[in-house]
Design a protein around this motif. Structure first.
Motif, PDB file in Angstrom:
ATOM      1  N   HIS A 260       0.836  -1.206   0.000  1.00 59.59           N
ATOM      2  CA  HIS A 260       0.000   0.000   0.000  1.00 59.59           C
ATOM      3  C   HIS A 260       0.868   1.252   0.000  1.00 59.59           C
ATOM      4  CE1 HIS A 260      -4.145  -1.511   1.538  1.00 59.59           C
ATOM      5  NE2 HIS A 260      -3.734  -2.146   0.470  1.00 59.59           N
ATOM      6  N   ILE A 261       1.890   1.252   0.853  1.00 56.98           N
ATOM      7  CA  ILE A 261       2.749   2.415   0.959  1.00 56.98           C
ATOM      8  C   ILE A 261       3.453   2.701  -0.359  1.00 56.98           C
ATOM      9  CG2 ILE A 261       4.933   3.176   1.999  1.00 56.98           C
ATOM     10  CD1 ILE A 261       2.505   3.651   3.705  1.00 56.98           C
ATOM     11  N   LEU A 262       3.986   1.634  -0.964  1.00 60.17           N
ATOM     12  CA  LEU A 262       4.725   1.836  -2.215  1.00 60.17           C
ATOM     13  C   LEU A 262       3.827   2.332  -3.335  1.00 60.17           C
ATOM     14  CD1 LEU A 262       7.049  -1.280  -2.087  1.00 60.17           C
ATOM     15  CD2 LEU A 262       7.656   1.109  -1.724  1.00 60.17           C
ATOM     16  N   ARG A 263       2.521   1.971  -3.269  1.00 60.75           N
ATOM     17  CA  ARG A 263       1.622   2.356  -4.362  1.00 60.75           C
ATOM     18  C   ARG A 263       0.848   3.602  -4.064  1.00 60.75           C
ATOM     19  NH1 ARG A 263      -0.030  -3.617  -5.716  1.00 60.75           N
ATOM     20  NH2 ARG A 263       2.108  -4.251  -6.116  1.00 60.75           N
ATOM     21  N   ASN A 264       1.082   4.166  -2.901  1.00 64.85           N
ATOM     22  CA  ASN A 264       0.322   5.337  -2.525  1.00 64.85           C
ATOM     23  C   ASN A 264       1.319   6.470  -2.331  1.00 64.85           C
ATOM     24  OD1 ASN A 264      -1.333   7.207  -1.415  1.00 64.85           O
ATOM     25  ND2 ASN A 264      -2.295   5.809   0.042  1.00 64.85           N
ATOM     26  N   PRO A 265       1.634   7.201  -3.397  1.00 65.57           N
ATOM     27  CA  PRO A 265       2.719   8.187  -3.359  1.00 65.57           C
ATOM     28  C   PRO A 265       2.536   9.226  -2.261  1.00 65.57           C
ATOM     29  CG  PRO A 265       1.771   8.025  -5.568  1.00 65.57           C
ATOM     30  CD  PRO A 265       0.954   7.152  -4.690  1.00 65.57           C
ATOM     31  N   ASP A 266       1.281   9.590  -1.972  1.00 66.13           N
ATOM     32  CA  ASP A 266       1.040  10.594  -0.929  1.00 66.13           C
ATOM     33  C   ASP A 266       1.571  10.106   0.412  1.00 66.13           C
ATOM     34  OD1 ASP A 266      -0.238  11.743  -2.953  1.00 66.13           O
ATOM     35  OD2 ASP A 266      -2.265  11.633  -2.101  1.00 66.13           O
ATOM     36  N   ALA A 267       1.200   8.852   0.744  1.00 67.42           N
ATOM     37  CA  ALA A 267       1.610   8.311   2.036  1.00 67.42           C
ATOM     38  C   ALA A 267       3.116   8.114   2.072  1.00 67.42           C
ATOM     39  CB  ALA A 267       0.901   6.983   2.291  1.00 67.42           C
ATOM     40  N   LEU A 268       3.687   7.724   0.943  1.00 67.30           N
ATOM     41  CA  LEU A 268       5.133   7.518   0.879  1.00 67.30           C
ATOM     42  C   LEU A 268       5.849   8.840   1.123  1.00 67.30           C
ATOM     43  CD1 LEU A 268       7.194   5.288   0.259  1.00 67.30           C
ATOM     44  CD2 LEU A 268       7.266   6.128  -2.081  1.00 67.30           C
ATOM     45  N   PHE A 269       5.338   9.902   0.512  1.00 67.64           N
ATOM     46  CA  PHE A 269       5.931  11.209   0.719  1.00 67.64           C
ATOM     47  C   PHE A 269       5.800  11.634   2.174  1.00 67.64           C
ATOM     48  CE2 PHE A 269       5.320  15.777   1.194  1.00 67.64           C
ATOM     49  CZ  PHE A 269       6.572  16.214   0.807  1.00 67.64           C
ATOM     50  N   LEU A 270       4.617  11.389   2.737  1.00 66.56           N
ATOM     51  CA  LEU A 270       4.376  11.827   4.113  1.00 66.56           C
ATOM     52  C   LEU A 270       5.280  11.105   5.098  1.00 66.56           C
ATOM     53  CD1 LEU A 270       0.518  12.233   4.156  1.00 66.56           C
ATOM     54  CD2 LEU A 270       2.229  14.011   4.437  1.00 66.56           C
ATOM     55  N   SER A 271       5.517   9.797   4.845  1.00 65.99           N
ATOM     56  CA  SER A 271       6.321   9.108   5.855  1.00 65.99           C
ATOM     57  C   SER A 271       7.820   9.268   5.640  1.00 65.99           C
ATOM     58  CB  SER A 271       5.932   7.633   5.988  1.00 65.99           C
ATOM     59  OG  SER A 271       5.537   7.114   4.775  1.00 65.99           O
ATOM     60  N   ILE A 272       8.255   9.623   4.429  1.00 73.92           N
ATOM     61  CA  ILE A 272       9.697   9.753   4.211  1.00 73.92           C
ATOM     62  C   ILE A 272      10.102  11.144   3.733  1.00 73.92           C
ATOM     63  CG2 ILE A 272      11.647   8.900   2.818  1.00 73.92           C
ATOM     64  CD1 ILE A 272      10.316   6.105   3.141  1.00 73.92           C
ATOM     65  N   GLY A 273       9.346  11.681   2.793  1.00 72.12           N
ATOM     66  CA  GLY A 273       9.690  12.997   2.257  1.00 72.12           C
ATOM     67  C   GLY A 273       9.475  14.112   3.262  1.00 72.12           C
ATOM     68  N   LEU A 274       8.316  14.079   3.917  1.00 76.41           N
ATOM     69  CA  LEU A 274       7.968  15.149   4.843  1.00 76.41           C
ATOM     70  C   LEU A 274       8.975  15.314   5.984  1.00 76.41           C
ATOM     71  CD1 LEU A 274       5.670  17.274   5.405  1.00 76.41           C
ATOM     72  CD2 LEU A 274       4.779  15.607   7.032  1.00 76.41           C
TER      73      LEU A 274
END
Lengths: 314, 255
Positions: free
Chosen positions: B21-35
């Motif tokens: 889910h995380i890998l396919r959900n760019p928003d969540a991926l950004f929030l947990s690593i990018g942010l």
């Protein structure tokens, strides 16, 4: 020997003071397609939820393959699959991954999961979409994947809660074919539907549920015999004329549209006789047409029979 | 024992799903690593110059950034639990011969691994832009231990909120709350600089001892009784959350 795989005795369920199921009884034989037919709120979903162990009845017993759904729920769960009204596929996973996940959750070993996934994808016509995320699937594909997910464990009984609600006509036909094919393999299928036509097309046995009670139970032919093949509708100009015609012809009254609904056993012959009878009294309807019987007609028929105290079914 | 084995195996199947889910959900991926990374860069290079903490600001702020990000990302578990409840997956699980609690375990394991990785990435970026920890082996062990406790406690608390929430949207209110809590602690600025009323709140809320403990392990500032307070706060939060999740879950099953 009685070969019932599902047997339900005097099932009751209350929500607060509201009686949702009011003592229902029926049996489904092994390998049959059984349709529970009824309107919204009649008690269809509650019945399916009790049979699939999600809720317990307040009174009565539901048995699947000889096991009590409330006391031996875990054993029952090994024998059934439930596909609810809303597709429960994981949208972010692909069709293939959805199937694999369900396979692992059913504790099948790796090679079996692989094999069963491939078979189901083919059987449910999802091979082309296997590697695509389920969120890109159409309503029909979603529903097919959803049912396929239930089959990984090789269930003996498949519960389908309104399997065609919300599908377009073509997907509905595909779903019918699919259900018939599943039944050919010897699986028992229990489905609910709001459509008389669907029950008629698919089911070996139909039970009609209304206000938490089974009002009629029988084969599609038996049900049809009771409600007639077709309905003849006569619409009149005034309520006075309508009542006059009702005295002559009997039949069901629809006051809202000023019409009289008759059961047409032999269409042309019936039509001629009816019009002759009216003509003798110098009356003519403003509109005449034939139509297929609906669920509503069945209810009308049953309630009127009940009032006359001559109901022989149920 | 056998049952435990299946809960863990099924939990693992479910957490593999969360990773996908995380890998396919760019928003969540950004929030947990990018942010987290963006947040740290912002605090160090934009606000950092104006904040006087008596040390290099980056050495002060790293524990706060880690906690803010990891806490926030863990709290997003509330949304995904709510999604499964509303979406009917939970119902399907209940008609299968498995422990539906593996669904919750899956969410927690997923959140734990994902955010553990998030924390490491934040730390690596911090090192790249000049963070100088002086932690020894046992300090690192302590950091991993306390961070894990925090992650688990927030993830389970998020599960509780996910179970109570009537929709995915209302579950995200919890996320919002967790995201702001570190700002009124010693995460970014010393609490003495706050107005008196806020200062006493900041001093006594659970994030402050946690951050002081991590800061102590990382850079050698005095820990005092912060370590015990953290253990008390988040240990009881973890136990309470698991108990509450279990009770609510049982009740949901009977509906």
């Amino acid at each position: 020997m009685n070969d019932a795989i599902i047997s339900v005795k005097d099932l009751k369920k209350f929500y607060g003071s509201q009686k949702v199921l009011d003592g229902i009884n029926f049996e489904v034989e092994r390998g049959q397609i059984f349709a529970l037919l009824g309107e919204n709120g009649a008690g269809k979903t509650t019945t399916i939820r009790i049979l699939s162990t999600l809720i317990r009845p307040d009174e009565g017993i539901a048995m699947i393959d000889g096991l009590d759904t409330s006391r031996e729920a875990n054993e029952v769960r090994k024998r059934i699959s439930l596909t609810g009204q809303y597709a429960t596929v994981d949208e972010l996973l692909t069709g293939e991954e959805n199937l694999q996940m369900m396979g692992h959750l059913n504790h099948l070993n790796r090679s079996t999961v692989k094999k069963r996934t491939a078979t189901l994808l083919r059987q449910f016509d999802l091979l082309d979409a296997a590697k695509k995320q389920a969120k890109s699937y159409s309503g029909g594909m979603r529903r097919r994947l959803d049912i396929a997910l239930g089959l990984l464990a090789n269930p003996k009984v498949i519960f389908l809660d309104e399997p065609t609600t919300g599908l377009d006509p073509r997907s509905r036909l595909n779903m019918w074919t699919l259900i018939q094919e599943l039944a050919k393999n010897g699986t028992t299928i229990f489905l609910t539907t709001q459509y008389l036509e669907e029950a008629d097309q698919l089911a070996d046995k139909i039970a009609l549920i209304h206000n938490g009670k089974i009002v009629v139970e029988g084969t599609a032919t038996e049900l049809k015999k009771m409600i007639g093949e077709e309905k003849l509708v006569l619409q009149f100009q005034s309520p006075a004329n309508l009542m006059k015609a009702h005295n002559l012809l009997d039949g069901q009254l629809n006051h809202a549209s000023n019409s009289l609904i008759l059961t047409a056993k032999d269409s042309t012959e019936d039509l001629r006789n009816t019009l002759n009878t009216l003509h003798e009294q110098d009356m003519m309807p403003i509109d005449i047409y034939f139509r297929k019987p609906t669920l509503e007609d069945v209810f009308m028929e049953i309630t009127s029979h009940k009032q006359e105290g001559e109901v022989k079914y149920g | 024992m056998d049952e435990m084995k299946w809960v863990i195996r099924d939990g693992w199947t479910m957490s593999r799903r969360s990773f996908k889910h995380i890998l396919r959900n760019p928003d969540a991926l950004f929030l947990s690593i990018g942010l987290p990374v963006v947040l740290m860069l912002m605090f160090v290079f934009v606000f950092g110059g104006a904040i006087n903490t008596g040390t290099e600001y980056i050495n002060y702020v790293v524990p706060g950034v880690i906690i803010t990000c990891v806490g926030y990302a863990s709290s997003m578990t509330a949304g995904s639990v709510a999604q499964d409840m509303v979406g009917g997956l939970f119902e399907r699980f209940r008609s299968m011969p498995l422990r539906p609690s593996s669904l919750l375990v899956g969410h927690v394991i997923g959140s734990f691994v994902r955010n553990g990785i998030g924390a490491v990435i934040v730390l690596v970026v911090a090192l790249l832009i000049g963070f100088e920890p002086n932690a020894e082996f046992w300090d690192w062990t302590g950091i991993i231990g306390y961070l894990s406790l925090f992650l688990l406690a927030i993830s389970w608390l998020a599960v509780v909120f996910g179970l109570i929430a009537k929709s995915v949207e209302s579950a995200s209110a919890f996320t919002f709350f967790i995201m702001f809590l570190p700002y009124v602690s010693s995460a970014f600025v010393p609490t003495e600089t706050m107005p008196k009323w806020l200062h006493s709140f900041a001093e006594h809320q659970p994030m402050t001892p946690l951050i002081e403990t991590l800061r102590g392990f990382l850079t050698g500032t005095p820990i005092g009784n912060s370590a015990y307070l953290t253990l008390l706060w988040f240990g009881s939060l973890l136990i309470l959350s698991i108990i509450m999740a279990t009770i609510i879950f049982k009740r949901k099953k009977q509906e």
